[in-house]
Design a protein around this motif. Structure first.
Motif, PDB file in Angstrom:
ATOM      1  N   PRO A   1     -14.197   0.993   2.391  1.00 11.13           N
ATOM      2  CA  PRO A   1     -13.369   2.124   1.932  1.00 11.13           C
ATOM      3  C   PRO A   1     -13.009   2.094   0.450  1.00 11.13           C
ATOM      4  O   PRO A   1     -12.825   3.145  -0.156  1.00 11.13           O
ATOM      5  CB  PRO A   1     -12.109   2.001   2.805  1.00 11.13           C
ATOM      6  N   LYS A   2     -12.860   0.909  -0.150  1.00 13.05           N
ATOM      7  CA  LYS A   2     -12.403   0.817  -1.538  1.00 13.05           C
ATOM      8  C   LYS A   2     -13.301  -0.141  -2.329  1.00 13.05           C
ATOM      9  O   LYS A   2     -12.910  -1.253  -2.661  1.00 13.05           O
ATOM     10  CB  LYS A   2     -10.955   0.316  -1.588  1.00 13.05           C
TER      11      LYS A   2
ATOM     12  N   ASP B   1      -6.091  -0.314  -3.888  1.00  9.52           N
ATOM     13  CA  ASP B   1      -7.153  -1.149  -4.435  1.00  9.52           C
ATOM     14  C   ASP B   1      -6.703  -1.845  -5.706  1.00  9.52           C
ATOM     15  O   ASP B   1      -7.274  -2.870  -6.081  1.00  9.52           O
ATOM     16  CB  ASP B   1      -8.449  -0.361  -4.673  1.00  9.52           C
TER      17      ASP B   1
ATOM     18  N   PRO C   1      -4.694   2.330   6.948  1.00  9.92           N
ATOM     19  CA  PRO C   1      -5.470   3.493   6.485  1.00  9.92           C
ATOM     20  C   PRO C   1      -5.194   3.797   5.015  1.00  9.92           C
ATOM     21  O   PRO C   1      -4.046   3.836   4.583  1.00  9.92           O
ATOM     22  CB  PRO C   1      -4.973   4.620   7.400  1.00  9.92           C
ATOM     23  N   GLY C   2      -6.255   3.973   4.268  1.00 11.49           N
ATOM     24  CA  GLY C   2      -6.144   4.215   2.843  1.00 11.49           C
ATOM     25  C   GLY C   2      -6.344   2.979   2.002  1.00 11.49           C
ATOM     26  O   GLY C   2      -6.565   3.075   0.788  1.00 11.49           O
TER      27      GLY C   2
ATOM     28  N   ALA D   1       0.817  -1.218   0.000  1.00  8.05           N
ATOM     29  CA  ALA D   1       0.000   0.000   0.000  1.00  8.05           C
ATOM     30  C   ALA D   1       0.852   1.270   0.000  1.00  8.05           C
ATOM     31  O   ALA D   1       0.359   2.344  -0.366  1.00  8.05           O
ATOM     32  CB  ALA D   1      -0.940   0.008   1.208  1.00  8.05           C
ATOM     33  N   ASP D   2       2.132   1.156   0.372  1.00 10.70           N
ATOM     34  CA  ASP D   2       2.982   2.340   0.425  1.00 10.70           C
ATOM     35  C   ASP D   2       3.227   2.942  -0.953  1.00 10.70           C
ATOM     36  O   ASP D   2       3.586   4.122  -1.052  1.00 10.70           O
ATOM     37  CB  ASP D   2       4.334   1.999   1.063  1.00 10.70           C
TER      38      ASP D   2
ATOM     39  N   GLY E   1       1.013   3.441  -3.124  1.00  8.92           N
ATOM     40  CA  GLY E   1      -0.216   4.076  -3.578  1.00  8.92           C
ATOM     41  C   GLY E   1      -1.151   3.119  -4.291  1.00  8.92           C
ATOM     42  O   GLY E   1      -0.832   1.949  -4.505  1.00  8.92           O
ATOM     43  N   SER E   2      -2.332   3.631  -4.638  1.00 11.69           N
ATOM     44  CA  SER E   2      -3.351   2.856  -5.370  1.00 11.69           C
ATOM     45  C   SER E   2      -3.519   1.454  -4.790  1.00 11.69           C
ATOM     46  O   SER E   2      -3.393   0.460  -5.500  1.00 11.69           O
ATOM     47  CB  SER E   2      -2.981   2.767  -6.855  1.00 11.69           C
TER      48      SER E   2
END
Length: 758
Positions: free
Chosen positions: A269-270, A215, A250-251, A209-210, A212-213
């Motif tokens: 969330p996604k 999902d 988170p994210g 997840a670091d 980005g994107s």
């Protein structure tokens, strides 16, 4: 009578498949297999050959000839982007450009598994050989320059990178290719990708997840799980479970925790479609580990989508994600429906529930057929419930790059919808080796080995045009095995005979026929093809979708009522919109008045209305609540033919965010919806099957009449909208009574009590 007899071409395809199986077979990898704690309830029957004829077989053939065989040569950047990734100036890329090769390979592998097409197999083997050569020593097989690999950004990509996502699709395609052909180099390439990911993310505090994107990039959990199953390499499983734990970062999507809490998928969330690929990792982790939490989470998400986000045509998503509303008219993206079918394959494997196969039939015969052009040359980005079908190269043309003019996320993915038929058409129960489960109905021939005996299943039928299926069971020698036949949940009055002996059935289950089968044994099944209706709610209140068997029916606008669209008007389902000043939407009409339908939007502006060359009004389509129904009408025109033009002025009121104008359609003054479609009375509906004049690419055309004498011609959804015509599948209807969603009737459909279907 079978409308689709075997042709010489199909016979040649049969011989080619036999040769393919003899020469290539399904080679067993020398790699040690990973442990499996929860074997599949159902799985693809091994060493199966298949021949599909009828409209489905014809469409698959067209897609092979006019797309899959041509795509790499016509779009050389599909591989060139990997070859010149470090050459300056860098190529302009999309965040997902690296997925194209893997998606194409996955689609081809599954289509070859379905058809045994030798020419395509040879083409793709050359493609795989070239693809593998483009992998770097560290396992990297993406299109980004060296300093930006597996990073959150790159100078030649706008909007972040989906680099891990692209590697996931490469892994998936390479693993499938190895399964199909035994190509050890393909599996070795996939392992190097797995090693790259482990070296980059496993332990040390770095997370997928670091970059980005999440999902998209966390989809590697699925590829890593599959790779572990093939190789028993523990670090692949360790990283897969690490990613599962990282869902809660988170994210990220938080898929497992929220699912176990009973949260509907759209409220997570996604809830984008790409998330389904990561969620399929939960299904694989359940099989590997036996942990019930993985299974329960996956099943919760699958049923949530069926209930709240699978549309009437079997497509998934509204604007590329779950929104909790199957009546929402936002675009139904091709990639979303492909991901939905892939998830459904996993659901069927886990549960063995025949209703899941019913869902897959719905999606395949309506959306998958409907999103491909009849000649197989193009597919759609959006296959709306009501609207038009537009080539994805036009609808999402922003994805065009030099050397990749036909490539986009959907074009490389669409054919997989056909290929996945091989996953679920004919299955077996791994815990009961002497079994065959037949899910696919339609003109076809399947051959498989069961209990050491070659068994051929031949269907003489034109289903789903009609409900009568004659199935010839032909073992090489008499053999004892269980043959399970899918009885669709919507077929509440099925009749079944084995060698003229009546057999009882139950809708929504498999009918198990466990006996000694002799060559030439015959099964006759007659499915209940009475018309059924799904009564709409919310945006579709006052409307209904009609079904005949698994086929959604649609009304296609007459040829002579098609509109012209000078200027740049973009199609959003049936809605056309533009903010280009001076763009004109033009339509011809007959009569003494006209009514313009559209929507109010908070970013809408003013439009000039011109009739027969004379300005008659300036109309403001601004509204603070988006998608509130809008209409404007003009009366008092002289009888005869007229022309209306809606022109974008570029003006707006102060409160509006933009100057968009839109057109949903036109009707007569006083009408409630565009077109001349008078609401059907569902309490007194009869249907007549049209016997002649039906195109070979279509299944059915039906005249539907009610007690008022109102008759309309409907056709199967998949063939509606040819030549760019508009269509509707949510039909204005009176006396529509809503049926509650249930696990035994997920389509919410009810048999109409009026005269039975033809």
């Amino acid at each position: 009578m079978n409308r689709f007899p075997l042709s010489g071409r199909i016979i040649r395809a049969t011989l080619a498949m036999a040769l393919f199986s003899l020469i290539h077979g399904f080679a067993l990898s020398e790699e040690p297999a990973g442990s499996i704690q929860a074997p599949a309830a159902l799985d693809r029957a091994p060493k199966t050959s298949s021949i599909l004829t009828g409209p489905v077989g014809g469409r698959v053939r067209a897609v092979i000839d006019n797309w899959l065989l041509l795509a790499p040569d016509q779009n050389p950047a599909m591989l060139a982007m990997f070859a010149d990734r470090d050459r300056e100036p860098y190529r302009s890329l999309l965040p997902w450009s690296g997925e194209f090769a893997g998606k194409y390979l996955t689609a081809c592998a599954e289509v070859i598994r379905l058809t045994g097409d030798i020419a395509l197999k040879e083409k793709v083997q050359n493609f795989v050989n070239r693809f593998i050569q483009l992998q770097d020593d560290d396992g990297y097989l993406g299109p980004l320059p060296r300093p930006y690999r597996l990073a959150a950004a790159a100078p030649n990509v706008s909007g972040g990178t989906w680099d891990a996502w692209g590697h996931y699709h490469a892994m998936l395609g390479l693993i499938m290719w190895h399964d199909l052909t035994g190509d050890d180099q393909a599996l070795h390439c996939a392992k190097k990708i797995g090693d790259l990911l482990c070296n980059h993310f496993l332990g040390g505090g770095r997370h997928v997840a670091d970059i980005g994107s999440p999902d998209q990039n966390q989809a590697v959990i699925h590829g890593l799980s599959l790779l572990y199953e093939k190789t028993n390499t523990k670090r692949y499983l360790e990283l897969a479970e690490q990613v599962a734990a990282e869902f809660e970062i988170p994210g990220a999507g938080d898929y497992l925790r929220t699912a176990l809490a009973g949260t509907e998928f759209y409220a997570t969330p996604k809830p984008r479609w790409e998330s389904l690929h990561a969620i399929m990792g939960l299904a694989e982790l359940y099989r590997i580990t036996g942990k019930e939490s993985y299974r329960r989470g996956f099943e919760q998400i699958w049923w949530s989508i069926v209930k709240l986000d699978r549309h009437n045509n079997g497509g998934f998503s509204s604007g590329e994600q779950a929104v909790g509303n199957p009546y929402n008219g936002a675009p139904i993206e091709t990639c979303c429906t492909i991901a939905w079918l892939a998830s459904s394959v996993e659901m069927l494997r886990i549960t063995g529930n025949s209703v899941v196969a019913d869902e897959m039939e719905l999606s395949t015969l309506n959306s998958i057929l409907g999103l491909h052009s009849p000649d197989g040359k193009w597919s759609t980005y959006n296959t709306p419930m009501d609207g038009r079908r537009v080539p994805n190269t036009e609808d999402i043309s922003f994805q065009i790059r030099p050397g990749a003019e036909q490539l986009n996320c959907c074009s490389v993915n669409a054919a997989r919808g056909f290929g996945m038929i091989s996953d679920w058409a004919l299955m077996n129960d791994p815990g009961r080796p002497a079994s065959l489960i037949l899910n696919w109905y339609g003109p076809s021939t399947f051959s498989s080995t069961i209990a050491g005996t070659q068994v051929t299943l031949r269907q003489l039928t034109d289903y789903p045009r009609n409900g009568r299926i004659e199935l010839i069971v032909d073992p090489a020698v008499p053999a004892k095995f269980a043959l399970k036949l899918r009885i669709p949940y919507w077929s509440t009055a099925t009749r079944l005979k084995v060698n003229d002996k009546e057999i009882s059935t139950q809708a929504g289950t498999y009918c198990t026929l466990d006996r000694i089968w002799a060559p030439g044994d015959r099964i006759i099944m007659e499915l209940d093809m009475r018309l059924r209706a799904w009564s709409g709610e919310r945006e579709c209140a006052g409307k209904a979708s009609l079904y005949r068997g698994p086929l959604l029916l649609a009304f296609e606008e007459p040829q002579n009522s098609a509109t012209q669209r000078p200027g740049k008007w973009k199609a959003f389902g049936k809605l056309f919109a533009s903010k280009e000043k001076g763009a004109v939407f033009e339509a011809g009409f007959e009569g003494e008045g006209i009514k313009w339908f559209g929507h109010y939007f908070d970013d809408a502006g003013k439009a000039r209305v011109v009739i027969d060359g004379q300005e008659v009004a300036v109309v403001d389509q601004y509204g603070p609540v988006r998608e509130t129904p809008f209409s404007w009408e003009k009366n008092g025109l002289p009888p005869g033919r007229h022309t209306i033009q809606i022109s974008v002025t570029g003006d707006k009121i102060t409160g509006s965010r933009d100057t968009w104008c839109n057109v949903l359609g036109f009707g007569k003054p006083g009408s409630n919806a565009p077109g001349d479609f008078t609401p059907l009375d569902l309490t007194a509906l009869s249907a007549r099957l049209i016997e002649s004049g039906v195109p070979e690419s279509a299944f059915v055309a039906i005249d539907v009449s009610d007690s008022s004498g109102h008759t309309v011609r409907l056709r199967d959804f998949a063939s509606a909208g040819r030549d760019g015509l508009s269509y509707i599948s949510w039909l204005p209807a009176e006396h529509a009574q809503a049926t509650a969603f249930s696990l035994s009737n997920p389509l919410r459909s009810a048999v109409l009590t009026s005269p039975s279907a033809p």
